[in-house]
Design a protein around this motif. Structure first.
Motif, PDB file in Angstrom:
ATOM      1  N   PRO A 420       0.835  -1.212   0.000  1.00  0.00           N
ATOM      2  CA  PRO A 420       0.000   0.000   0.000  1.00  0.00           C
ATOM      3  C   PRO A 420       0.864   1.254   0.000  1.00  0.00           C
ATOM      4  CG  PRO A 420      -0.812  -1.604   1.595  1.00  0.00           C
ATOM      5  CD  PRO A 420       0.503  -2.128   1.113  1.00  0.00           C
ATOM      6  N   ALA A 421       0.471   2.198  -0.838  1.00  0.00           N
ATOM      7  CA  ALA A 421       1.285   3.405  -0.982  1.00  0.00           C
ATOM      8  C   ALA A 421       1.030   4.405   0.136  1.00  0.00           C
ATOM      9  CB  ALA A 421       1.010   4.060  -2.338  1.00  0.00           C
ATOM     10  N   ASN A 422      -0.115   4.305   0.810  1.00  0.00           N
ATOM     11  CA  ASN A 422      -0.410   5.275   1.859  1.00  0.00           C
ATOM     12  C   ASN A 422      -1.361   4.640   2.867  1.00  0.00           C
ATOM     13  OD1 ASN A 422      -3.060   5.484   0.626  1.00  0.00           O
ATOM     14  ND2 ASN A 422      -2.045   6.761  -0.922  1.00  0.00           N
ATOM     15  N   LEU A 423      -1.640   5.385   3.926  1.00  0.00           N
ATOM     16  CA  LEU A 423      -2.486   4.861   4.996  1.00  0.00           C
ATOM     17  C   LEU A 423      -3.912   4.630   4.526  1.00  0.00           C
ATOM     18  CD1 LEU A 423      -2.846   4.105   7.973  1.00  0.00           C
ATOM     19  CD2 LEU A 423      -3.258   6.533   8.468  1.00  0.00           C
ATOM     20  N   ALA A 424      -4.410   5.485   3.639  1.00  0.00           N
ATOM     21  CA  ALA A 424      -5.784   5.315   3.156  1.00  0.00           C
ATOM     22  C   ALA A 424      -5.939   3.983   2.420  1.00  0.00           C
ATOM     23  CB  ALA A 424      -6.165   6.479   2.251  1.00  0.00           C
ATOM     24  N   THR A 425      -4.966   3.627   1.579  1.00  0.00           N
ATOM     25  CA  THR A 425      -5.021   2.338   0.874  1.00  0.00           C
ATOM     26  C   THR A 425      -4.952   1.182   1.862  1.00  0.00           C
ATOM     27  OG1 THR A 425      -3.915   3.374  -1.016  1.00  0.00           O
ATOM     28  CG2 THR A 425      -3.948   0.971  -0.943  1.00  0.00           C
ATOM     29  N   LEU A 426      -4.112   1.313   2.891  1.00  0.00           N
ATOM     30  CA  LEU A 426      -3.996   0.265   3.911  1.00  0.00           C
ATOM     31  C   LEU A 426      -5.328   0.085   4.634  1.00  0.00           C
ATOM     32  CD1 LEU A 426      -1.662  -1.517   5.087  1.00  0.00           C
ATOM     33  CD2 LEU A 426      -1.503   0.144   6.927  1.00  0.00           C
ATOM     34  N   GLN A 427      -5.986   1.174   4.958  1.00  0.00           N
ATOM     35  CA  GLN A 427      -7.279   1.079   5.646  1.00  0.00           C
ATOM     36  C   GLN A 427      -8.344   0.460   4.741  1.00  0.00           C
ATOM     37  OE1 GLN A 427      -7.450   5.281   6.594  1.00  0.00           O
ATOM     38  NE2 GLN A 427      -7.156   4.878   8.790  1.00  0.00           N
ATOM     39  N   ALA A 428      -8.331   0.816   3.449  1.00  0.00           N
ATOM     40  CA  ALA A 428      -9.312   0.242   2.521  1.00  0.00           C
ATOM     41  C   ALA A 428      -9.099  -1.260   2.363  1.00  0.00           C
ATOM     42  CB  ALA A 428      -9.211   0.939   1.165  1.00  0.00           C
ATOM     43  N   ASN A 429      -7.849  -1.703   2.291  1.00  0.00           N
ATOM     44  CA  ASN A 429      -7.572  -3.145   2.174  1.00  0.00           C
ATOM     45  C   ASN A 429      -8.087  -3.901   3.388  1.00  0.00           C
ATOM     46  OD1 ASN A 429      -6.333  -2.672  -0.265  1.00  0.00           O
ATOM     47  ND2 ASN A 429      -4.250  -2.769   0.527  1.00  0.00           N
ATOM     48  N   ALA A 430      -7.896  -3.336   4.573  1.00  0.00           N
ATOM     49  CA  ALA A 430      -8.391  -3.996   5.783  1.00  0.00           C
ATOM     50  C   ALA A 430      -9.912  -4.071   5.788  1.00  0.00           C
ATOM     51  CB  ALA A 430      -7.881  -3.253   7.012  1.00  0.00           C
ATOM     52  N   LEU A 431     -10.569  -3.006   5.340  1.00  0.00           N
ATOM     53  CA  LEU A 431     -12.030  -3.003   5.303  1.00  0.00           C
ATOM     54  C   LEU A 431     -12.556  -4.055   4.333  1.00  0.00           C
ATOM     55  CD1 LEU A 431     -14.706  -1.659   6.141  1.00  0.00           C
ATOM     56  CD2 LEU A 431     -14.385  -0.053   4.252  1.00  0.00           C
ATOM     57  N   LEU A 432     -11.917  -4.170   3.136  1.00  0.00           N
ATOM     58  CA  LEU A 432     -12.365  -5.148   2.149  1.00  0.00           C
ATOM     59  C   LEU A 432     -12.141  -6.576   2.638  1.00  0.00           C
ATOM     60  CD1 LEU A 432     -11.089  -3.462  -1.142  1.00  0.00           C
ATOM     61  CD2 LEU A 432     -13.446  -3.629  -0.339  1.00  0.00           C
ATOM     62  N   ALA A 433     -11.077  -6.790   3.400  1.00  0.00           N
ATOM     63  CA  ALA A 433     -10.774  -8.137   3.889  1.00  0.00           C
ATOM     64  C   ALA A 433     -11.539  -8.484   5.152  1.00  0.00           C
ATOM     65  CB  ALA A 433      -9.269  -8.271   4.126  1.00  0.00           C
ATOM     66  N   GLY A 434     -12.323  -7.553   5.707  1.00  0.00           N
ATOM     67  CA  GLY A 434     -13.074  -7.823   6.925  1.00  0.00           C
ATOM     68  C   GLY A 434     -12.208  -7.908   8.165  1.00  0.00           C
ATOM     69  N   LEU A 435     -11.041  -7.240   8.157  1.00  0.00           N
ATOM     70  CA  LEU A 435     -10.123  -7.265   9.295  1.00  0.00           C
ATOM     71  C   LEU A 435     -10.392  -6.073  10.205  1.00  0.00           C
ATOM     72  CD1 LEU A 435      -6.907  -8.209   7.288  1.00  0.00           C
ATOM     73  CD2 LEU A 435      -8.274  -9.716   8.739  1.00  0.00           C
ATOM     74  N   PRO A 436      -9.869  -6.108  11.421  1.00  0.00           N
ATOM     75  CA  PRO A 436     -10.074  -4.961  12.318  1.00  0.00           C
ATOM     76  C   PRO A 436      -9.596  -3.669  11.681  1.00  0.00           C
ATOM     77  CG  PRO A 436      -9.194  -6.817  13.543  1.00  0.00           C
ATOM     78  CD  PRO A 436      -9.166  -7.215  12.101  1.00  0.00           C
ATOM     79  N   PRO A 437     -10.300  -2.563  11.942  1.00  0.00           N
ATOM     80  CA  PRO A 437      -9.943  -1.297  11.293  1.00  0.00           C
ATOM     81  C   PRO A 437      -8.584  -0.780  11.758  1.00  0.00           C
ATOM     82  CG  PRO A 437     -11.635  -0.949  12.952  1.00  0.00           C
ATOM     83  CD  PRO A 437     -11.471  -2.421  12.832  1.00  0.00           C
ATOM     84  N   ILE A 438      -7.974   0.024  10.883  1.00  0.00           N
ATOM     85  CA  ILE A 438      -6.678   0.626  11.167  1.00  0.00           C
ATOM     86  C   ILE A 438      -6.893   2.118  11.356  1.00  0.00           C
ATOM     87  CG2 ILE A 438      -4.331   1.014  10.302  1.00  0.00           C
ATOM     88  CD1 ILE A 438      -4.669  -1.471   8.586  1.00  0.00           C
ATOM     89  N   VAL A 439      -6.436   2.637  12.489  1.00  0.00           N
ATOM     90  CA  VAL A 439      -6.605   4.056  12.797  1.00  0.00           C
ATOM     91  C   VAL A 439      -5.230   4.678  12.970  1.00  0.00           C
ATOM     92  CG1 VAL A 439      -8.851   3.701  13.868  1.00  0.00           C
ATOM     93  CG2 VAL A 439      -6.790   3.600  15.274  1.00  0.00           C
ATOM     94  N   PRO A 440      -5.100   5.961  12.625  1.00  0.00           N
ATOM     95  CA  PRO A 440      -3.787   6.613  12.803  1.00  0.00           C
ATOM     96  C   PRO A 440      -3.364   6.625  14.270  1.00  0.00           C
ATOM     97  CG  PRO A 440      -5.249   7.940  11.428  1.00  0.00           C
ATOM     98  CD  PRO A 440      -6.084   6.865  12.026  1.00  0.00           C
ATOM     99  N   HIS A 441      -2.079   6.588  14.451  1.00  0.00           N
ATOM    100  CA  HIS A 441      -1.528   6.613  15.806  1.00  0.00           C
ATOM    101  C   HIS A 441      -1.601   8.026  16.364  1.00  0.00           C
ATOM    102  CE1 HIS A 441       1.057   5.874  19.224  1.00  0.00           C
ATOM    103  NE2 HIS A 441       1.890   6.837  18.811  1.00  0.00           N
ATOM    104  N   THR A 442      -2.144   8.161  17.561  1.00  0.00           N
ATOM    105  CA  THR A 442      -2.203   9.455  18.239  1.00  0.00           C
ATOM    106  C   THR A 442      -1.063   9.510  19.249  1.00  0.00           C
ATOM    107  OG1 THR A 442      -4.609   9.520  17.995  1.00  0.00           O
ATOM    108  CG2 THR A 442      -3.615  11.026  19.617  1.00  0.00           C
ATOM    109  N   PRO A 443      -0.063  10.356  19.027  1.00  0.00           N
ATOM    110  CA  PRO A 443       1.075  10.384  19.960  1.00  0.00           C
ATOM    111  C   PRO A 443       0.675  10.950  21.320  1.00  0.00           C
ATOM    112  CG  PRO A 443       1.272  12.153  18.351  1.00  0.00           C
ATOM    113  CD  PRO A 443       0.091  11.324  17.932  1.00  0.00           C
ATOM    114  N   THR A 444       1.328  10.482  22.337  1.00  0.00           N
ATOM    115  CA  THR A 444       1.098  11.008  23.694  1.00  0.00           C
ATOM    116  C   THR A 444       1.695  12.408  23.792  1.00  0.00           C
ATOM    117  OG1 THR A 444       1.233   8.750  24.560  1.00  0.00           O
ATOM    118  CG2 THR A 444       1.490  10.559  26.145  1.00  0.00           C
TER     119      THR A 444
END
Length: 740
Positions: A420-444
């Motif tokens: 995947p070229a970016n985070l949006a593509t990674l999130q779309a792949n997870a959604l299509l595969a029925g895997l847990p969603p991917i959310v951006p990391h929120t730094p402390t």
């Protein structure tokens, strides 16, 4: 596919030829033995009731005796029949009719008139062999006169043996099964050598042999999908039934051979032509070979598979090959043709080819499928623009013309799935595969002030857009993988290949990346390239465009700049543009070749003018040079040696050669050319000894695809003397620009 009757099928369903066999698919060969006499259920009814557990709701099943009891009930019904004089009367009437029939057939035999017990559709001699060509006129081969066959004892014995074994079924061993494979509709037929394209799949006949200058070959494809993988084939028998023999000439001799073909030998079986079917390599040959004495209408030819053929067929099933093809090849001459029953079509007996398999018990667990060897091909990058796409298309066309079509690869070529070229593509792949969603990391937050700002921003978003959607409890954050740095040179890249090969050998099965892994994008180091100044005027822009087109035609497309290329910021210094002089004029569809820098323009240095006689000679040399150029434009296949006498300078010859090569590369090239000198200055002798001639020429071109192109150009020629040869002067160099 035929097998012992499963429990979910109706126990009263069986084949017309053998009640103990049923097919897993609806077929016209099925009979319902719950009826008296046995009926033929239609295909839709079979699919809905007979071959499913719903057969218990069938009215015939409910009214019939329990499975296994029909014979006993029939005996009981016969024991209850009244015994009187009517049975005896019927018996004597039957004997009388039988005696009359014997006398009638004996009289027919004495009078030379024969009756065929297998004539189910009329006289064979009247049945023409029709070739149904797709999208073409139908050609009919006239029926040949029937050849009288002599019934030898061997032929009679063969027919008796064939009929006796026609419906014999082998007994399966404990845990095993019997399967009768039949071609599906449209997967058996014949091909003719007279037809370059098309076939006759689905026809009633399987023609094989040679007739009226045409070679015929037949084939049938059997589906292996239902054969259990890993089960040993104890016995395999192929049965084919004769359908038409009126073109069979026993006097011509010849033999018919049946062969097994791998399904991969005809990957597009439904569209295969005669040459493809005839030339496909055979994996196994079946025996015995068939001769004219073995062939007749209604005869069943039985061909058992030997150990080698069975082992090959077992391997095909083990490799999950979808099917196997049986090919029938007959004599290559002699005007003798025979046809077997395909099992479908209006002229069929319904006795198509049958491959009977006696299978051992399959293993509890099916063997693993074989690993397919593939070639991993590098992904071809998407062209950046239409010019790159056009250049790739031209290159592919040129390769196909010069070297031909590429040889097909032995293995199947696959391309790797890109990361995947970016985070949006990674999130779309997870959604299509029925895997847990991917959310951006929120730094402390690093300190209290940052935490306060984050809280204020969150409150502002909530006020403007409402409460944000809660993050799913099973959400994960992406795993960022640092990429391998780009090699600085080829030696570093080679070292990376060596290390990767070593790691692959040490650990052939690397751990796959998790689905939420993403490769970080490196910030590329800028590549500083020379600044190209913008054209100072329209003529310079046209020159640069023409030069780029000429380079693309001669040496190919420019190497694209790297994505991280940058140019330095220009200073206030004035950058002189390149000279705008170029080559001879080109039609609008032809690109000019690369031009070298023109000789210096005229300056204040004193130069000597030519006298009238010398000027006339120089003008004559220019006219002859242009005439020679026109001759080559109109006859491009003419040798160019004569032209070089006029363009004797290295620079002049290179330019005019590139110009002619550019014309030859154009689809719409000039086929005729004319020119007129509209203005000329007197020749002037330069300090280096060359004569400079400036003149304006009007050129007109007639194009190969129609139309005319014309233009006025201002030329600057430098001529040198050529003592002792003709012409007396030749062109050392030249340049041109649009006439003012």
């Amino acid at each position: 596919m035929a097998e012992p009757t499963p429990r979910y099928q109706c126990p009263y369903l069986g084949m017309a030829a053998d009640r103990g066999l049923t097919s897993v698919n609806p077929t016209h060969s099925h009979r319902c033995y719950a009826q008296r006499p046995p009926g033929e259920p239609d295909l839709a009814y079979q699919a809905e009731f007979c071959l499913t557990a719903r057969h218990v709701s069938c009215a015939f099943y409910a009214a019939a005796p329990a499975a296994g009891e029909p014979a006993r009930n029939a005996e009981a019904s016969r024991s209850r029949e009244p015994r009187g004089r009517w049975p005896r009367v019927l018996l004597w009437a039957g004997l009388t009719l039988a005696l009359i029939a014997v006398v009638f057939f004996y009289w027919l035999d004495l009078s030379g008139r024969g009756v065929s017990l297998f004539d189910r559709g009329g006289a064979q001699a009247d049945a023409p062999l029709v070739q149904q060509l797709p999208a073409a006129a139908t050609e009919t081969i006239p029926a040949a006169e029937a050849v009288p066959a002599t019934a030898t004892p061997a032929a009679v014995a063969q027919r008796v043996i064939a009929e006796a074994t026609r419906f014999s079924t082998p007994t399966a061993e404990p845990g095993g099964r019997i399967m009768a494979l039949e071609p599906a509709a449209g997967e058996a037929g014949w091909w003719s050598s007279e037809e370059a394209r098309g076939n006759h799949l689905g026809d009633s006949y399987l023609h094989a042999g040679y007739y009226q200058g045409q070679a015929f070959v037949a084939a049938a494809r059997f589906n292996l999908a239902q054969v259990p993988r890993g089960a040993a084939i104890r016995e395999a028998i192929l049965r084919i039934t004769g359908l038409e023999s009126n073109r069979l000439d026993p006097a011509s001799g010849g033999s018919w051979t049946l062969q097994l073909l791998a399904d991969s030998s005809l990957p597009d079986y439904a569209r295969a032509n005669f040459q493809q079917v005839f030339n496909a390599p055979a994996a196994a040959t079946l025996f015995p070979t068939l001769y004219p004495a073995d062939l007749d209408r209604g005869n069943v030819n039985v061909l058992p598979l030997d150990a080698t053929a069975r082992a090959w067929l077992e391997q095909q099933v083990l490799d999950a090959v979808p099917g196997v093809i049986v090919r029938i090849i007959g004599p290559g001459g002699g005007d003798t043709l025979f046809a077997w029953d395909s099992g479908s079509g209006p002229a069929s007996f319904g006795e198509g080819p049958q491959l009977l398999l006696n299978l051992a018990a399959p293993p509890p667990t099916a063997p693993p499928l074989p690993t397919e060897a593939v070639i991993v091909a590098t992904l071809t990058p998407t062209p950046e623009n239409v010019m790159t796409a056009a250049a790739e298309a031209w290159t592919a066309t040129a390769v196909a013309i010069t070297t031909g079509t590429a040889t097909p690869l032995t293995y199947r070529a696959v391309t790797p799935t890109p990361s995947p070229a970016n985070l949006a593509t990674l999130q779309a792949n997870a959604l299509l595969a029925g895997l847990p969603p991917i959310v951006p990391h929120t730094p402390t937050p690093a300190n209290e002030a940052t935490a306060t700002v984050d809280a204020l921003i969150a409150a502002a978003y909530a006020f403007l857009t409402g409460t944000p959607t809660a993050t799913p409890v099973d959400a994960v954050t992406p795993i960022v993988i640092t990429p391998t740095p780009r090699p600085q040179n080829i030696m570093t890249q080679a070292a990376h290949y060596v290390m990767a090969t070593r790691d692959a050998i040490a650990a052939p099965d690397p751990t796959p990346w998790p689905y939420n892994a993403i490769i970080a994008t490196l910030t590329p180091t800028p590549v500083v390239i020379t600044y190209t100044p913008p054209p100072a005027n329209r003529a310079t822009a046209a020159y640069q465009e023409a030069m780029a087109t000429a380079v693309a035609l001669i040496v190919g497309t420019y190497t694209p700049l790297p994505p991280n290329a940058v140019t330095p910021t220009p200073t206030g210094a004035v950058i002189q543009p390149p000279p705008t002089l170029d080559l001879l004029p080109l039609p609008a569809t032809a690109a000019p070749p690369t031009a070298t820098a023109a000789p210096p323009a005229a300056d204040a240095t004193p130069r000597s003018a030519a006298d009238a006689a010398l000027a006339a000679n120089l003008q004559q040399a220019m006219r002859e040079a242009n005439d020679a150029l026109v001759a080559l434009i109109e006859a491009p296949d003419t040798p160019r040696d004569g032209l070089q006498a006029y363009f004797c300078g290295a620079a002049a010859w290179r330019k005019v050669t590139a110009y002619l090569n550019g014309l030859d590369a154009q689809a719409n090239r000039p086929t005729a050319a004319t020119y007129t000198t509209t203005a000329a200055e007197p020749p002037v002798r330069e300090p280096d000894g060359r004569w400079r001639l400036r003149q304006v020429e009007a050129w007109s071109y007639t194009m190969s695809q129609g139309g005319t192109i014309a233009g006025n150009e201002e030329y600057l020629y430098w001529l040198v003397a050529a003592p002792g040869r003709a012409p007396a002067f030749c062109i050392d160099d030249y340049a041109f620009q649009a006439a003012r």
